[in-house]
Structure formats: structure tokens, C-alpha cells
Design a protein around this motif. Structure first.
Motif, PDB file in Angstrom:
ATOM      1  N   PRO A 309       0.811  -1.230   0.000  1.00  0.00           N
ATOM      2  CA  PRO A 309       0.000   0.000   0.000  1.00  0.00           C
ATOM      3  C   PRO A 309       0.837   1.270   0.000  1.00  0.00           C
ATOM      4  N   THR A 312       2.205   1.846  -3.468  1.00  0.00           N
ATOM      5  CA  THR A 312       1.120   2.291  -4.351  1.00  0.00           C
ATOM      6  C   THR A 312       0.809   3.769  -4.146  1.00  0.00           C
ATOM      7  N   ILE A 345      -8.702   9.901  -4.755  1.00  0.00           N
ATOM      8  CA  ILE A 345      -8.831   8.447  -4.564  1.00  0.00           C
ATOM      9  C   ILE A 345      -7.663   7.900  -3.745  1.00  0.00           C
ATOM     10  N   VAL A 346      -6.448   8.342  -4.074  1.00  0.00           N
ATOM     11  CA  VAL A 346      -5.271   7.870  -3.344  1.00  0.00           C
ATOM     12  C   VAL A 346      -5.332   8.320  -1.892  1.00  0.00           C
ATOM     13  N   CYS A 348      -8.061   8.892  -0.043  1.00  0.00           N
ATOM     14  CA  CYS A 348      -9.033   8.038   0.662  1.00  0.00           C
ATOM     15  C   CYS A 348      -8.443   6.657   0.924  1.00  0.00           C
ATOM     16  N   TYR A 349      -7.771   6.107  -0.072  1.00  0.00           N
ATOM     17  CA  TYR A 349      -7.154   4.784   0.077  1.00  0.00           C
ATOM     18  C   TYR A 349      -6.094   4.797   1.191  1.00  0.00           C
ATOM     19  N   TRP A 350      -5.282   5.854   1.244  1.00  0.00           N
ATOM     20  CA  TRP A 350      -4.224   5.928   2.233  1.00  0.00           C
ATOM     21  C   TRP A 350      -4.794   6.068   3.639  1.00  0.00           C
TER      22      TRP A 350
END
Length: 534
Positions: A309, A312, A345-346, A348-350
Motif C-alpha cells: 500500500p 502504491t 482516490i489515493v 481516501c485509500y491511504w
């Protein structure tokens, strides 16, 4: 064609009913053992050829009537069903025999349809050709014969679709081919072991055939790469991606599959650009889809490791930053908007994965704010502040752009809050592993209180009420946490210190608000005085 179909769609439906009845009779007679397989093949060939000859004579004698055209199409359907029975349902014929027979029939009806513009005929024939193998599914694997069968009819129908402009031919053949693939994959349940299994070969053949065929169709259609061909190409890519990921799930990483598809679409974009000598919507769509697939495949780097993660987020963070800078320099609005979408998006993902992701230490030991995890937070926060200060969407009013700038800045501040929280947690985990959990809670309360003070200072400096409200909201949350949650349990002395610190922060915020209010009141007075003097 629209008028013809509106008048004669029942003829097409009737031909399909006759075709279905013929196929059903074939299968039923086989089950009952009434006639031998060779007799059925002979009957199919004779009846198909006989109906075709009668239809041809009627078409010559009465050119204005569609009866002859319908009979020729029905004869082609019967012959297709016979070939499917002989080469696919039962392997009575070798695959090459099926291909030769299919080629002969398809060439004859294609030549007739091309010469006399018999659109209804070719549609009837196409429906029968696609319906025959769908209804007659054998118990044994005759997929190679089916592949040759589908190859012949797709080449012919694509040719007529391009040269005559009959768009429905390539649409229906596209749908029928992929539907055939789905039905036979489920029916046969073929082995998918190995990198080069038969299912992936046929899926790859269909993908490349339609990609190249649709590109040729657009090329020959006055370089028009938009419209139905573009949509079919998009559907073609989606279908192949799904089946490739399903078939090669345990054989190869998804990154390699997406890289291959991405390269195909990038090449398609280049071909469109060379042909049209400009950046068309089709070229841009192919390029963006190909680039996105390649980037997604690149993000698979680090798969199987706990730090995946983090890798990414860093990779996509730098990609979003590069896109934002290039978009601003070149004035490419779509690239700037894409960078915002990637950043959101990144981020929120993080926020979701960071709590269980390794810290990414640099020197073999944890140093606050000098680790890859902190760099990821800082990169995302800096990008958000960059958007809030520089990004302007030309077609929006000034007020709307200002509101969006505030939204970017608030999201960036939330990222900063996540950075502080995560780094403080890591400090306690690394340097005070045996400490009571209450110390961490108190430290977070103090850090969040200081952060609310910084937010209010930010709002005072830029004279933005929104940040003042946001900082005040965080301070209220900190107060609730400190009073109702942090005061439970022991360690009262430390809690007193924390409460006094939060109190001092509150008084400083009151002083800042007072100064800000005085300055805000003085400015209208000065403006009013200047107006009266003038």
C-alpha cells in the motif's frame, strides 16, 4: 434499412423460428435414433441447397419481392446448421472440411448480398450462423472447429459491414461471438492451467480480431474513429480484461495482463493520431485508457509485501503531482482534473490502509517525519494545497472556483491531521512501548488542539471564515474527547497538564479572533472614510 426492417421484421423472426425448429428436429431425431448422422447431413445439405436454388429463381423473376431473398437467407441458415452439426455437435467432419464448407457458403451469400445490396438476406444468414452452434452444444470438445466456424462468418460479416456501411452486422457478430465464448466456456469448463491454455488463446484471438477490425472499419469510414466502433472497442477491451484476469488468475500477475492491453490501446491511439494528424476524441480516449491500464499495472509493484500500500500511494501520488504540473504548464484541463481525481482516490485509500501499513523507515530505526509513510502524507497534503492555490477551472464562475479551492485546502488539512496522528502513534509505539494508552490519548488531544490553533491562524492570515469554523469545530471535538474520554482512569497529574494546555490554546484562539474582528471592523471604516474624502 429502417423502413425495410419495420415492414419485414416478422419475416426475419419467422426465419429464426424455422431455423430453430430445424435444429430442434435434428437433435430430436438423433435422440430417437430415427435416421443416421450421415442421412441427416445429406438431408441438411440437400434441403439447404434446394431452398437456396428456389429462392434464387424467385429473386431473379421477382426482384421487387423479398420472398426470394428470405428463402436464400433461410437456405444459408440450414447449411450453417448442417455444418455446425457435422463438425461441432458431432465430429463427423474434420475442422478444415467445416472451414471449407463454411467459406464456400459464406462467400456465395456475401457476394450476392454485396452485388444486390441484400441487407435482409445477410442479416437472416448471420442470425442463423450465430444461432446454430448456440443451440447445438456438443458433449465433447470441438472448440477448434467452432473457432474456424466463427472466424469465417466474422470475416465475411465484417467485410460487408465496412464496404456497405451495414453497422448492425459488426454489432451483432461482436455480441454473438463473445456470447458464444461465454456459453462454451461454461458448457465445456475447459482447463485453464498454464500460461497459454486454449481459453486464453481464443479470448486473445477475439480481442485482437475486433480491435484490428474495428480500427480498420473506422479507418475506411473516412477516418471516423468515433461512434459505434469506439464503443465496441471499449466493450471489447472490458470483456477481454475480465476473461484474461479470470483465466490467468493463478498463472501471472494482473499487472502483466493490464500492461499488454494498455500497450495495445496506446498503439491504437498512435495509429489514430497518425491517420488523422490531430488529437481526436478517439485518440485521446485510447491514449488515456492505455495509459491508465499501464499505470495500474505499474502499481502492482510490491505485490505480496506488507509495504505494497505504501508503494502504491507514493507511486500514484507522484504521478498525480506530475500530471498536475504538466496540466498547468500546458493548459490541459482534462489532465489537471484527472490529477485531482487520482489525488482524492489515493488520499481516501491511504486513510484506510495507513494504520496497518509499515512505516517505511529510512535508517533502520524510526525517525518522526523522516520515513516513507510521512513522505506519503506530506506529498498528498502538499498536492492538495497546490490545487487550492493554483487550480482554476476556466468555465466556472469565480465564486465556484473559490469554493473548490477551499474544499481542496480543507481536504489537505485533513491529510495533515492524519500525518500528525500517525506520527505520534508511531513515536509511542517505538520509543514508549510499555506506556499506558492514556498517554497516547492525551498527546493526541494536545496535538489536535495545537492543530486547531494553526487552522484558525491560517484563516486569520488569509481572512477566510471557513478555516476559522473548521478549526473551531476541531477544538470542540478535542474538548469533548478531553473531558469525557481522557479524564477516565488514573494519571490525573498528566491530565491536569493537558487540560491547562488546551485552556491556554483556547485563550490564544480567543485573542486571535478578537484581533481579527477588530481588523475586519477597521477595514470597512477606512473604506468608508476614503469614499467620503473623495
Amino acid at each position: 434499412m429502417k423502413e425495410t426492417m419495420s415492414k419485414h421484421w416478422t419475416s426475419l423472426l419467422g426465419a429464426l423460428f424455422v431455423m430453430t425448429a430445424f435444429i430442434t428436429l435434428f437433435k430430436y431425431s438423433l435422440d430417437q435414433g430415427w435416421i443416421t448422422e450421415a442421412m441427416k447431413i445429406g438431408f441438411g445439405l440437400l434441403s439447404g441447397a434446394g431452398i437456396g436454388v428456389i429462392g434464387l429463381k424467385l429473386a431473379v423473376r421477382r426482384p421487387s419481392s423479398l420472398i426470394g431473398e428470405i428463402m436464400i437467407g433461410l437456405s444459408a441458415c440450414i447449411l450453417y446448421a448442417t455444418f455446425a452439426f457435422a463438425g461441432i455437435f458431432y465430429r463427423l467432419w474434420e475442422p478444415m472440411t467445416v472451414m471449407l464448407g463454411m467459406s464456400a457458403v459464406t462467400a456465395l451469400i456475401s457476394a450476392y448480398a454485396y452485388k444486390y445490396s441484400s441487407r435482409l438476406l445477410i442479416n437472416i444468414a448471420m442470425a442463423g450462423a450465430l444461432l446454430s452452434p448456440l443451440l447445438m452444444r456438443p458433449e465433447t470438445d470441438q472448440v477448434f472447429a467452432l473457432f474456424l466456424y466463427m472466424l469465417v462468418i466474422n470475416v465475411a460479416f465484417f467485410f460487408l459491414s465496412i464496404v456497405r456501411g451495414w453497422h448492425e452486422l459488426r454489432v451483432v457478430s461482436f455480441i454473438g461471438t463473445w456470447l458464444m465464448y461465454i456459453v462454451y466456456f461454461i458448457h465445456y469448463t475447459p482447463s485453464t492451467e498454464g500460461l497459454w491454455s486454449m481459453p486464453i488463446r481464443y479470448a486473445l484471438a477475439a480481442f485482437l480480431f475486433y480491435t484490428v477490425g474495428l480500427m480498420m472499419s473506422s479507418w475506411l469510414n473516412k477516418l471516423s474513429f468515433d461512434g459505434i466502433d469506439l464503443y465496441l472497442n471499449a466493450a471489447n477491451g472490458i470483456l477481454f480484461t475480465f476473461w484474461a484476469l479470470l483465466i490467468l488468475n493463478h498463472e501471472v500477475s494482473y499487472g502483466y495482463i493490464l500492461t499488454f492491453i494498455g500497450i495495445v490501446y496506446l498503439l491504437g491511439s498512435y495509429v489514430i493520431y497518425i491517420a488523422t494528424e490531430k488529437i481526436t476524441p478517439a485518440a485521446a480516449s485510447f491514449f488515456l485508457v492505455g495509459l491508465l491500464l499501464v499505470l495500474i499495472s505499474v502499481s502492482s509493484i510490491g505485490g505480496g509485501y506488507d509495504s505494497k500500500p505504501l508503494v502504491t500511494v507514493l507511486l500514484w501520488g507522484f504521478i498525480a503531482a506530475a500530471a498536475a504540473v504538466i496540466g498547468r504548464i500546458k493548459g490541459w484541463l482534462m489532465l489537471s482534473l484527472a490529477s485531482i481525481m487520482a489525488w482524492f482516490i489515493v488520499g481516501c485509500y491511504w486513510y484506510i490502509v495507513t494504520w496497518d501499513t509499515p512505516r517505511g523507515e529510512w535508517f533502520g530505526m524510526y525517525v518522526p517525519f523522516l520515513n516513507w509513510g510521512a513522505i506519503a502524507w506530506i506529498l498528498l497534503a502538499a498536492l492538495g494545497f497546490y490545487f487550492s492555490r493554483t487550480l482554476v477551472i476556466p468555465h466556472l464562475p469565480e465564486k465556484a472556483n473559490r469554493i473548490l479551492g477551499h474544499v481542496y485546502a480543507l481536504l489537505a488539512h485533513l491529510i495533515v491531521g492524519g500525518l500528525l496522528t500517525r506520527q505520534i502513534e508511531n513515536i509511542f509505539t517505538e520509543y514508549m512501548p510499555g506506556s499506558h494508552a492514556v498517554y497516547l490519548a492525551l498527546a493526541l488531544s494536545v496535538s489536535w488542539g495545537c492543530y486547531s490553533l494553526l487552522l484558525i491562524l491560517w484563516g486569520a492570515y488569509y481572512r477566510e471564515v471557513l478555516f476559522k469554523w473548521f478549526g473551531s469545530f476541531i477544538l470542540v471535538l478535542v474538548a469533548i474527547k478531553a473531558i469525557f474520554m481522557d479524564l477516565s482512569g488514573q494519571e490525573a497529574l498528566y491530565k491536569v497538564g493537558v487540560l491547562l494546555t488546551l485552556g491556554a490554546i483556547s485563550f490564544v484562539i480567543t485573542w486571535i479572533n478578537g484581533k481579527w474582528r477588530v481588523q475586519s471592523d477597521e477595514k470597512p471604516s477606512e473604506d468608508k472614510q476614503a469614499t467620503s474624502d473623495s
